[in-house]
Scaffold this motif. Sequence first.
Motif, short mmCIF file in Angstrom:
data_model
loop_
_atom_site.label_atom_id
_atom_site.label_comp_id
_atom_site.label_asym_id
_atom_site.label_seq_id
_atom_site.Cartn_x
_atom_site.Cartn_y
_atom_site.Cartn_z
N CYS A 1 0.83 -1.21 0.00
CA CYS A 1 0.00 0.00 0.00
C CYS A 1 0.87 1.26 0.00
CB CYS A 1 -0.93 -0.05 1.21
SG CYS A 1 -1.90 1.44 1.43
N CYS B 1 -0.03 6.37 2.57
CA CYS B 1 0.16 7.42 3.57
C CYS B 1 1.50 8.15 3.41
CB CYS B 1 0.07 6.83 4.98
SG CYS B 1 1.16 5.41 5.22
N LEU C 1 -4.91 4.25 9.63
CA LEU C 1 -4.78 5.60 10.19
C LEU C 1 -6.18 6.19 10.25
CD1 LEU C 1 -1.66 6.69 8.15
CD2 LEU C 1 -1.77 6.71 10.65
#
Length: 317
Positions: free
Chosen positions: A64, A67, A115
């Motif tokens: 991923c 972020c 998050l």
Amino acid sequence: MNVEPLGKIYDIQGFSVQDGPGVRTTVFLKGCPLRCPWCHSPESQRFETELNWMSIRCLGLESCGLCLDACPHGCISRGESTVNAVGEPIAYPSVDKSQCDECGKCATACKATALYMCGSDMTIAEVMRRLTRDKPFFDTSGGGVTVSGGECLSQPEFTTELLRQCKAAGIHTAVDTTGFVPWSVVLRVMPLTDLFLYDLKCMDSELHKQVIGTPNELILDNARKIGESGGKLWIRIPTLPMFNDSEAHFQRYGEFLAAIRDAVVMVQLLPYHKMGLSKYDRLLTRKPVFVAEPPSDAVMEARKSQLESLGLPVRIH
Ligand code: SF4
Ligand code: SF4
């Protein structure tokens, strides 16, 4: 023009059987004036919305990494490689909270909600819509709504109005409080509160201050005044070795509670446990500083009997 108060809320949990009688829905408000080192809801302590991270939801930077580029302040970088819950190698993000302004951009970028922002502003109407959905369960179980925290009475406008609307809707109300609030605030909510869930953490004010950060006189005074004013108290005693679990300390609990015996509907002993420790990782900054061992069953039973011998109704959680 009246402005409807907003509550800073970090959770609303239905089907609770621990927060008062019957099946209840508990509204958790953010912010607390105390700092119990054993706190099992550390996300409730700050009054502000804050960034949290839950490792179990994180997909890892190789899969991923959304972020990494999301933070305008460069707070997020590649953390050291480690292993995930099933033992596979994984690299997680590392968040430097010292520069974080809690803007939430990384949480928006994180599609897995690893998050996330803890705490959101809600109107009374939004909360009431959620609560009235559960009314059939309250009615059949003798339950209701518990307003908790953090310290819900640190948001007095919101809590008072929420209680008022619950009562108007025919819902039993409980306020879960540390008691560390001005008496004027307690007085305001008292006519709207069927039951106070009331923490008595320590009978020694110096020790209370040393460990929790505040003295206990206000807490004891408020409990006494609630009792003398016809309020109902469900007392909760977090029971911790080397802090408040001695026979002598419980003698002080007993003497205090016996004096307001008619107001005390239950004394609930809560043995210290470590199940909340993992929550501290989610806060990305603070770590648990309190890792005592739980009290033994024998000690818990002895303290229960000690209070029962004074005619108090006692339950071990
Ligand atoms: S965006 Fe979320 S799931 Fe993806 S690596 Fe970052 S924290 Fe993990
Ligand atoms: S919440 Fe903090 S870490 Fe996340 S993007 Fe904003 S400043 Fe960066």
